[in-house]
Design a protein around this motif. Structure first.
Motif, mmCIF file in Angstrom:
data_model
loop_
_atom_site.group_PDB
_atom_site.id
_atom_site.type_symbol
_atom_site.label_atom_id
_atom_site.label_comp_id
_atom_site.label_asym_id
_atom_site.label_seq_id
_atom_site.Cartn_x
_atom_site.Cartn_y
_atom_site.Cartn_z
ATOM 1 N N PRO A 1 0.838 -1.422 -0.459
ATOM 2 C CA PRO A 1 -0.381 -0.158 0.328
ATOM 3 C C PRO A 1 0.549 1.287 -0.035
ATOM 4 C CG PRO A 1 -0.998 -1.581 2.102
ATOM 5 C CD PRO A 1 0.880 -2.096 1.156
ATOM 6 N N LYS A 2 0.715 2.525 -0.318
ATOM 7 C CA LYS A 2 0.871 3.818 -0.233
ATOM 8 C C LYS A 2 0.597 4.500 1.106
ATOM 9 C CE LYS A 2 -0.118 4.972 -4.897
ATOM 10 N NZ LYS A 2 -0.873 5.480 -6.101
ATOM 11 N N LEU A 3 1.142 5.493 2.146
ATOM 12 C CA LEU A 3 0.654 5.766 3.356
ATOM 13 C C LEU A 3 -0.491 6.515 2.905
ATOM 14 C CD1 LEU A 3 3.067 6.617 5.203
ATOM 15 C CD2 LEU A 3 3.072 9.065 4.514
ATOM 16 N N GLY A 4 -1.274 5.994 3.716
ATOM 17 C CA GLY A 4 -2.487 6.395 4.624
ATOM 18 C C GLY A 4 -1.875 7.704 5.652
ATOM 19 N N PHE B 1 -6.907 2.346 -0.620
ATOM 20 C CA PHE B 1 -7.359 1.162 -0.684
ATOM 21 C C PHE B 1 -6.156 -0.079 -1.244
ATOM 22 C CE2 PHE B 1 -9.502 -3.336 -0.879
ATOM 23 C CZ PHE B 1 -9.646 -4.113 0.268
ATOM 24 N N SER B 2 -5.733 -0.630 -0.101
ATOM 25 C CA SER B 2 -4.841 -1.993 -0.818
ATOM 26 C C SER B 2 -4.821 -3.394 -0.329
ATOM 27 C CB SER B 2 -2.888 -1.958 -1.195
ATOM 28 O OG SER B 2 -2.429 -2.361 -1.741
ATOM 29 N N CYS B 3 -5.464 -4.444 -1.193
ATOM 30 C CA CYS B 3 -5.728 -5.565 0.004
ATOM 31 C C CYS B 3 -4.154 -6.058 0.250
ATOM 32 C CB CYS B 3 -6.755 -6.316 -0.796
ATOM 33 S SG CYS B 3 -7.378 -7.694 -0.393
ATOM 34 N N VAL B 4 -4.680 -6.598 1.636
ATOM 35 C CA VAL B 4 -2.922 -7.822 1.401
ATOM 36 C C VAL B 4 -2.604 -9.062 0.637
ATOM 37 C CG1 VAL B 4 -1.818 -9.383 3.214
ATOM 38 C CG2 VAL B 4 -3.211 -7.476 3.331
ATOM 39 N N ILE B 5 -4.142 -9.617 0.307
ATOM 40 C CA ILE B 5 -3.853 -11.101 -0.651
ATOM 41 C C ILE B 5 -3.912 -10.678 -1.589
ATOM 42 C CG2 ILE B 5 -5.646 -13.013 -1.361
ATOM 43 C CD1 ILE B 5 -4.382 -12.777 1.699
ATOM 44 N N GLY B 6 -4.315 -8.708 -2.370
ATOM 45 C CA GLY B 6 -4.056 -8.665 -3.383
ATOM 46 C C GLY B 6 -2.761 -8.566 -3.963
#
Length: 279
Positions: free
Chosen positions: A39-42, A64-69
């Motif tokens: 993921p990018k910084l949130g 949003f960025s999924c771990v599994i993704g």
């Protein structure tokens, strides 16, 4: 660094079960490799900020960025995926990977029945926020021992890196071999569990839960509808603690794979399945 003998035994296991993708190791470290997937910084997220009304969830989900993704990208590119406290991508994933405690109350509603009077109707994966709260309290991942939770193929481990868990991505015919060999190795008929959870809960959260209790349990997962888009058709996850995985490799010479029995029939089906999927 993982011993070469373990990597060679892993190749032997993969040959027996007909899987052409090496498993993914999970570990924690204070640095991440270059060109890793994550993921990018949130915006900062904590229960305290949430209770003060200082979290903009729309801003959170913009990144949003999924771990599994991200693990899917690491699988395809033979690289590393990561999540951290600041680069979290998903509030749920941050909790399940032990990057944040306690969880945001938002998740208790988002995963269940939503928020009354808003367009957020909830995912309906559990029947109520109360049921979700009980689940979260039970999983209760430990605090992370380092800044990053990282995922990469076993052959990429270097120096003093040692995985805590090993994740297989496989279809049911292959899983039947992993399932059977796990029970053969442990001698315990309940050495494989499959509790409810998000995709990342079953590859990190629940394995951590059992490890903290001193229990060597393999966790079958991949049933989360939200994570299915990042997995192959009919594919599930099978996560094993490192200590148990090493025992499984040592037990290979006496396993179901090495006797004249039913595994030969299953292996033929695995070959047919691979041909069907073009693999």
């Amino acid at each position: 660094m993982i011993e070469q003998s373990i990597l060679e035994d892993t190749k032997t296991l993969l040959g027996y079960i007909g899987l052409d993708e090496e498993p993914i190791g999970v570990y924690y470290a204070d640095t991440k490799p270059d060109h890793a997937f994550g993921p990018k910084l949130g915006p900062p997220i904590t229960r305290e900020l949430e209770e003060q009304g200082q979290i903009d969830m729309q801003a959170v989900f913009q990144h949003f960025s999924c771990v599994i993704g991200n693990i899917w990208l690491a699988r395809k590119k033979k690289g590393t995926a990561y999540i951290s406290t600041e680069e979290y991508g998903c509030p749920g994933g941050s909790f399940y990977c032990s990057m944040m405690k306690p969880n945001l109350r938002f998740i208790e509603h988002y995963v269940t029945t939503g928020f009354e009077g808003t367009p957020i109707h909830g995912e309906r994966y559990l029947p109520s926020p109360e049921a979700m709260r009980k689940f979260l309290e039970k999983v209760d991942p430990r605090e992370a021992p380092a800044k990053y939770c990282l995922f990469k193929p076993l052959s990429l481990f270097t120096d003093n890196e040692v995985p805590e868990f090993v994740i297989f991505f496989a279809r049911p015919e292959v899983l039947s071999g992993l399932f059977t060999h796990t029970t053969f190795t442990t001698g315990e008929v309940d050495s494989i569990v499959s509790p409810f959870g998000a995709g990342c809960t079953n590859v990190v959260g629940w394995p951590l839960h059992y490890q903290e209790k001193g229990q060597e349990k393999a966790v079958l997962g991949g049933f989360d509808p939200s994570a299915r888009k990042y997995m192959k058709t009919d594919e599930l996850t099978f996560t094993v603690p490192w200590s148990l995985y090493q025992k499984m490799l040592k037990a290979l010479p006496e396993s179901v794979f090495c006797v004249d029995g039913e595994w030969k029939t299953v292996r033929k089906k695995i070959n047919r399945s691979a041909k069907t999927w073009g693999e």
